[in-house]
Design an enzyme around this catalytic site. Structure first.
Site, PDB file in Angstrom:
ATOM      1  N   TYR A 126      17.949   5.092  10.429  1.00 22.91           N
ATOM      2  CA  TYR A 126      17.312   4.482   9.247  1.00 22.91           C
ATOM      3  C   TYR A 126      18.370   3.882   8.331  1.00 22.91           C
ATOM      4  O   TYR A 126      18.209   2.766   7.817  1.00 22.91           O
ATOM      5  CB  TYR A 126      16.495   5.540   8.507  1.00 22.91           C
ATOM      6  CG  TYR A 126      15.766   5.026   7.286  1.00 22.91           C
ATOM      7  CD1 TYR A 126      14.670   4.189   7.414  1.00 22.91           C
ATOM      8  CD2 TYR A 126      16.166   5.400   6.002  1.00 22.91           C
ATOM      9  CE1 TYR A 126      13.993   3.721   6.295  1.00 22.91           C
ATOM     10  CE2 TYR A 126      15.492   4.941   4.879  1.00 22.91           C
ATOM     11  CZ  TYR A 126      14.410   4.109   5.028  1.00 22.91           C
ATOM     12  OH  TYR A 126      13.738   3.642   3.927  1.00 22.91           O
ATOM     13  N   HIS A 150       8.997  13.437   2.483  1.00 18.43           N
ATOM     14  CA  HIS A 150      10.231  13.847   1.837  1.00 18.43           C
ATOM     15  C   HIS A 150      10.020  15.172   1.111  1.00 18.43           C
ATOM     16  O   HIS A 150       8.902  15.673   1.002  1.00 18.43           O
ATOM     17  CB  HIS A 150      10.703  12.763   0.871  1.00 18.43           C
ATOM     18  CG  HIS A 150      11.163  11.518   1.558  1.00 18.43           C
ATOM     19  ND1 HIS A 150      10.374  10.403   1.684  1.00 18.43           N
ATOM     20  CD2 HIS A 150      12.338  11.221   2.181  1.00 18.43           C
ATOM     21  CE1 HIS A 150      11.032   9.453   2.341  1.00 18.43           C
ATOM     22  NE2 HIS A 150      12.226   9.930   2.655  1.00 18.43           N
ATOM     23  N   SER A 175      17.954   2.175   0.511  1.00 21.04           N
ATOM     24  CA  SER A 175      17.846   3.622   0.322  1.00 21.04           C
ATOM     25  C   SER A 175      19.227   4.194   0.060  1.00 21.04           C
ATOM     26  O   SER A 175      20.240   3.667   0.552  1.00 21.04           O
ATOM     27  CB  SER A 175      17.243   4.270   1.571  1.00 21.04           C
ATOM     28  OG  SER A 175      17.424   5.663   1.550  1.00 21.04           O
ATOM     29  N   SER A 176      19.269   5.302  -0.671  1.00 25.20           N
ATOM     30  CA  SER A 176      20.558   5.950  -0.953  1.00 25.20           C
ATOM     31  C   SER A 176      21.187   6.552   0.298  1.00 25.20           C
ATOM     32  O   SER A 176      22.371   6.909   0.287  1.00 25.20           O
ATOM     33  CB  SER A 176      20.376   7.045  -2.009  1.00 25.20           C
ATOM     34  OG  SER A 176      19.471   8.031  -1.558  1.00 25.20           O
ATOM     35  N   CYS A 177      20.424   6.643   1.404  1.00 25.08           N
ATOM     36  CA  CYS A 177      20.978   7.204   2.637  1.00 25.08           C
ATOM     37  C   CYS A 177      21.998   6.278   3.283  1.00 25.08           C
ATOM     38  O   CYS A 177      22.632   6.649   4.274  1.00 25.08           O
ATOM     39  CB  CYS A 177      19.874   7.536   3.627  1.00 25.08           C
ATOM     40  SG  CYS A 177      19.118   6.090   4.388  1.00 25.08           S
ATOM     41  N   ARG A 185       0.812  -1.221   0.000  1.00 22.36           N
ATOM     42  CA  ARG A 185       0.000   0.000   0.000  1.00 22.36           C
ATOM     43  C   ARG A 185       0.847   1.273   0.000  1.00 22.36           C
ATOM     44  O   ARG A 185       0.318   2.371  -0.141  1.00 22.36           O
ATOM     45  CB  ARG A 185      -0.960   0.011   1.189  1.00 22.36           C
ATOM     46  CG  ARG A 185      -2.012  -1.081   1.089  1.00 22.36           C
ATOM     47  CD  ARG A 185      -3.261  -0.754   1.857  1.00 22.36           C
ATOM     48  NE  ARG A 185      -3.025  -0.623   3.304  1.00 22.36           N
ATOM     49  CZ  ARG A 185      -3.998  -0.459   4.193  1.00 22.36           C
ATOM     50  NH1 ARG A 185      -5.256  -0.402   3.803  1.00 22.36           N
ATOM     51  NH2 ARG A 185      -3.721  -0.356   5.486  1.00 22.36           N
ATOM     52  N   LYS A 234      18.890  -0.076   7.067  1.00 24.81           N
ATOM     53  CA  LYS A 234      18.956  -0.492   5.667  1.00 24.81           C
ATOM     54  C   LYS A 234      20.273  -1.200   5.342  1.00 24.81           C
ATOM     55  O   LYS A 234      20.288  -2.159   4.564  1.00 24.81           O
ATOM     56  CB  LYS A 234      18.754   0.719   4.752  1.00 24.81           C
ATOM     57  CG  LYS A 234      17.320   1.230   4.745  1.00 24.81           C
ATOM     58  CD  LYS A 234      16.351   0.149   4.285  1.00 24.81           C
ATOM     59  CE  LYS A 234      14.928   0.634   4.178  1.00 24.81           C
ATOM     60  NZ  LYS A 234      13.996  -0.434   3.741  1.00 24.81           N
ATOM     61  N   ARG A 281      19.913  16.882  -5.243  1.00 28.88           N
ATOM     62  CA  ARG A 281      19.239  15.603  -5.075  1.00 28.88           C
ATOM     63  C   ARG A 281      18.809  15.036  -6.426  1.00 28.88           C
ATOM     64  O   ARG A 281      18.512  15.775  -7.367  1.00 28.88           O
ATOM     65  CB  ARG A 281      18.003  15.749  -4.176  1.00 28.88           C
ATOM     66  CG  ARG A 281      18.297  16.091  -2.732  1.00 28.88           C
ATOM     67  CD  ARG A 281      18.955  14.947  -2.000  1.00 28.88           C
ATOM     68  NE  ARG A 281      19.167  15.253  -0.586  1.00 28.88           N
ATOM     69  CZ  ARG A 281      20.273  15.818  -0.104  1.00 28.88           C
ATOM     70  NH1 ARG A 281      21.258  16.133  -0.930  1.00 28.88           N
ATOM     71  NH2 ARG A 281      20.400  16.049   1.193  1.00 28.88           N
TER      72      ARG A 281
END
Length: 312
Positions: free
Chosen positions: A137, A180, A108-110, A13, A141, A210
């Site tokens: 976070y 975001h 994630s790119s973080c 979802r 990941k 970004r």
């Protein structure tokens, strides 16, 4: 994947999961299993184990996660680390125990160090300090990536990982406290236009750069990797192109039709100076994005207008 295979999409979802489901159905995959969070708490190890034992999926897309923007990541640090560790560990372990043929974990790119060289190559992982505001976070990941690698190494599981850049599209989060930057700006500009405001305040200086990828492009890349990629090393997914936050704001302002002023609140954090993904590995595998940023923002804003009652 075969068309009759049972495919479990965790997080169906959300923006990413719903895009994967759309892509799979459009590609002829109809045996798709989903569960809402009220039906299955992915943080509950026993519940996840029972679900896998009952359903016996052949393939798993692990798109479920607790996500948010700079503010949410920095404030709910324990929740972002705890919830995401439990979700990924429970699903990956149950996939192994129930002999899932293949699993794709979405990160994630973080995960990359704050001051890593640009563009971000896959082998820069763990080469420096993380951005402080989203460190919990990012650590969760990174743990997911390493879980997939470890289960591949010890048990021979075909578990792969993909690291998408900043995403946007249908079913995004438009909550101003937890979203975001791109969806937050869409909502801010729309409400400012509707209310006749003279200006919109934006966090930071506008100088960070970004990269943004439409969720439907990400879903297409995920299905492509699930069908073709079977290696240990995770794969970056992005466009290989970036813009400054100021340029992004001007583009959204134009799309929405807001005619007021931009005010930059430099007391608020900028976050990482730049995050541009090196997507050469993915390009060499034969996949590239299709949706340019201007078109993607226009499509997304129209979706926002159609679904305001749900999103806001």
């Amino acid at each position: 994947m075969r068309k009759q295979d049972k495919i479990y999409v965790a997080g169906h979802r959300g923006m990413v999961g719903s895009a994967i489901v759309r892509n799979l159905r459009n590609s002829g995959y109809q045996n798709i299993v989903t569960r809402t969070s009220s039906e299955l708490d992915l943080r509950n190890q026993t519940a996840v184990a029972d679900f896998f034992a009952d359903e016996q999926p052949n393939y798993v897309f692990l798109a479920a996660a607790k996500v948010g923007g700079i503010w949410a990541n920095n404030v709910y640090r324990a929740e972002f680390l705890y919830d995401n560790l439990l979700i990924e560990a429970n699903i990956i372990h149950s996939a192994y125990k129930n002999k899932v043929e293949k699993l794709l974990f979405l990160g994630s790119s973080c995960i990359y160090p704050k001051m890593a060289p640009q563009p971000l190559k896959e082998d820069y992982l763990l080469s420096g300090y993380l951005e402080a505001t989203n460190e919990p976070y990012a650590i969760a990941k990174i743990a997911g990536i390493k879980l997939c690698e470890a289960y591949r190494s010890q048990y021979g599981c075909n578990f792969i990982s993909a690291m998408p850049t900043n995403l946007y599209g249908p079913n995004d989060n438009y909550d101003l406290q937890g979203s975001h930057v791109l969806p937050a700006l869409i909502r801010k500009f729309h409400e400012a236009k509707s209310n006749g405001s003279a200006f919109v305040e934006i966090w930071g200086s506008g100088s960070p750069r970004r990269e943004f990828l439409h969720a439907d492009d990400l879903a297409d890349a995920c299905v492509f990797l699930m069908e073709t990629y079977n290696e240990k090393l995770f794969v970056n997914i992005g466009t290989g192109e970036d813009v400054t936050i100021r340029e992004l704001a001007e583009l959204i302002k134009e799309t929405v039709g807001f005619e007021g002023e931009l005010r930059w609140n430099t007391d608020k954090p900028d976050g990482t100076p730049r995050k541009l993904m090196d997507v050469s590995r993915l390009h060499n595998l034969g996949w590239q994005h299709r949706t340019d940023l201007k078109k993607g923002i226009s499509i997304t804003y129209q979706d926002f207008l159609r679904n305001q009652e749900v999103y806001v």
